[in-house]
Design an enzyme around this catalytic site. Structure first.
Site, mmCIF file in Angstrom:
data_model
loop_
_atom_site.group_PDB
_atom_site.id
_atom_site.type_symbol
_atom_site.label_atom_id
_atom_site.label_comp_id
_atom_site.label_asym_id
_atom_site.label_seq_id
_atom_site.Cartn_x
_atom_site.Cartn_y
_atom_site.Cartn_z
ATOM 1 N N ARG A 120 19.268 4.318 32.233
ATOM 2 C CA ARG A 120 19.351 5.542 32.487
ATOM 3 C C ARG A 120 19.882 5.981 34.119
ATOM 4 O O ARG A 120 20.002 7.272 34.048
ATOM 5 C CB ARG A 120 17.815 6.015 32.103
ATOM 6 C CG ARG A 120 17.354 6.244 30.867
ATOM 7 C CD ARG A 120 15.962 6.439 30.738
ATOM 8 N NE ARG A 120 15.599 6.518 29.128
ATOM 9 C CZ ARG A 120 15.558 5.383 28.470
ATOM 10 N NH1 ARG A 120 15.469 4.217 29.228
ATOM 11 N NH2 ARG A 120 15.050 5.495 27.253
ATOM 12 N N CYS B 288 16.652 -7.460 4.032
ATOM 13 C CA CYS B 288 15.885 -8.175 3.756
ATOM 14 C C CYS B 288 15.254 -9.199 4.981
ATOM 15 O O CYS B 288 14.203 -9.901 4.773
ATOM 16 C CB CYS B 288 16.483 -9.598 2.784
ATOM 17 S SG CYS B 288 17.855 -10.592 3.635
ATOM 18 N N CYS C 213 21.831 -10.460 0.878
ATOM 19 C CA CYS C 213 21.464 -9.271 0.163
ATOM 20 C C CYS C 213 22.738 -8.147 0.312
ATOM 21 O O CYS C 213 22.577 -7.004 -0.198
ATOM 22 C CB CYS C 213 20.030 -8.695 0.377
ATOM 23 S SG CYS C 213 20.004 -7.916 2.074
ATOM 24 N N SER D 96 9.900 0.312 34.684
ATOM 25 C CA SER D 96 10.156 1.049 33.708
ATOM 26 C C SER D 96 10.080 2.583 34.036
ATOM 27 O O SER D 96 9.152 2.949 34.924
ATOM 28 C CB SER D 96 8.932 1.011 32.525
ATOM 29 O OG SER D 96 8.914 1.801 31.531
ATOM 30 N N ALA E 182 13.704 -2.101 32.091
ATOM 31 C CA ALA E 182 14.953 -2.782 32.559
ATOM 32 C C ALA E 182 15.050 -3.016 33.952
ATOM 33 O O ALA E 182 15.808 -3.821 34.550
ATOM 34 C CB ALA E 182 16.104 -1.625 32.045
ATOM 35 N N HIS F 252 11.042 -3.430 21.892
ATOM 36 C CA HIS F 252 12.297 -2.880 21.267
ATOM 37 C C HIS F 252 13.520 -3.984 20.867
ATOM 38 O O HIS F 252 14.529 -3.878 20.641
ATOM 39 C CB HIS F 252 12.934 -2.239 22.570
ATOM 40 C CG HIS F 252 12.003 -1.008 23.088
ATOM 41 N ND1 HIS F 252 12.300 -0.377 24.294
ATOM 42 C CD2 HIS F 252 11.506 -0.178 22.183
ATOM 43 C CE1 HIS F 252 11.591 0.715 24.264
ATOM 44 N NE2 HIS F 252 11.094 0.855 23.341
ATOM 45 N N ILE G 268 15.327 -6.408 26.263
ATOM 46 C CA ILE G 268 15.836 -7.266 24.786
ATOM 47 C C ILE G 268 16.694 -8.356 25.250
ATOM 48 O O ILE G 268 17.349 -8.923 24.359
ATOM 49 C CB ILE G 268 16.777 -6.023 24.265
ATOM 50 C CG1 ILE G 268 18.004 -5.649 25.051
ATOM 51 C CG2 ILE G 268 16.053 -4.950 23.516
ATOM 52 C CD1 ILE G 268 18.795 -4.918 24.189
#
Length: 252
Positions: free
Chosen positions: A41, A137, A161, A199, A29, A126, A108
């Site tokens: 964090r 599905c 689904c 990180s 991040a 992630h 992400i």
């Protein structure tokens, strides 16, 4: 070795990059905070303000799914406005130069792809928050589709689904993506320089990749503002701003 100052750290990193044939960056991040995306964090990070919603809770509780999507859409302006920072652009330069075959990321936010990496060369441990996926599905959905249905009746279910639709990210308690983990393992084992950037190296199994690379003979660099548990095994530790440290490599 901990760099004594920013200048010497940049010089040593440059020498290691020049000497390396295969460089694998591993990002967390911290590389995206320059882009306006808060980390998780640190004091004031996302998890200090909102308790993470575990995967099993998301599956079992409609209220949890509604809250998860409320949080995601509350962050939409932040994600939409984010542009690659100097760190992203520097790594993309090394990628274009042929030094970096692929990048491993815990992030992400899709910013490595925006910076110039081909999506197939971004190993997302992630997941990715810029689209959604059915947890049953696996059908993919774009976020405007989800937002429309969320506004009409809360967290949506899959049109194919009827299973819940979730951001295409990995939550606590959710299985790690097998293909991404295998690809990251291969990259860590085959490189000669592994650079962990932004990180905290506390989330496992992702945090095992720098150690794996080191054990397979690679040089290990850790670039992070705060100390990590793997600093002692690193060949170089730079505890300075990521953008300032990697900025000299943008366009190289």
């Amino acid at each position: 070795m901990i760099a004594s100052d920013l200048g010497s750290g940049v010089q040593q990193l440059g020498d290691m990059i020049a000497a390396a044939s295969i460089i694998v960056p591993f990002t967390g991040a911290g590389i995206s905070t320059e882009s306006g995306i808060p980390d998780f964090r640190s004091p004031g990070g996302l998890w200090t303000r909102n308790r993470p919603i575990p995967f099993d809770e998301f599956v079992l509780s409609r209220d949890a799914r509604d809250e998860a999507w409320r949080r995601r859409f509350a962050m939409e302006a932040t994600f939409a406005a984010a542009k690659p920072g100097r760190g992203h652009r520097a790594l993309a330069s090394l990628y274009r130069a042929g030094k970096v075959p692929a990048i491993i990321t815990q992030n992400i936010d899709n910013l490595h792809q925006v910076s110039g990496f081909s999506a197939e060369h971004v190993v997302e441990l992630h997941g990715n928050t810029t689209y959604a996926r059915c947890i049953g599905c696996g059908r993919a959905y774009d976020l405007p589709w989800v937002k429309q249905r969320f506004d009409e009746g809360g967290a949506p279910d899959c049109a194919a689904c009827d299973e819940p639709v979730k951001t295409a990210t990995i939550s606590f308690g959710q299985a790690m993506p097998e293909e991404a983990m295998q690809r990251a393992t291969e990259l860590a084992q085959d490189c000669d320089l592994f650079i962990a950037i932004g990180s905290s190296l506390v989330v496992w199994p992702a945090a095992g990749f720098p150690l794996m690379a080191k054990n397979c003979g690679a040089k290990l660099v850790i670039l992070n503002n705060e100390p990590t548990e793997q600093d002692d095994i690193a060949d170089l530790v730079i505890r300075h701003d990521i953008g300032e440290t990697l900025g000299p490599f943008v366009g190289n």
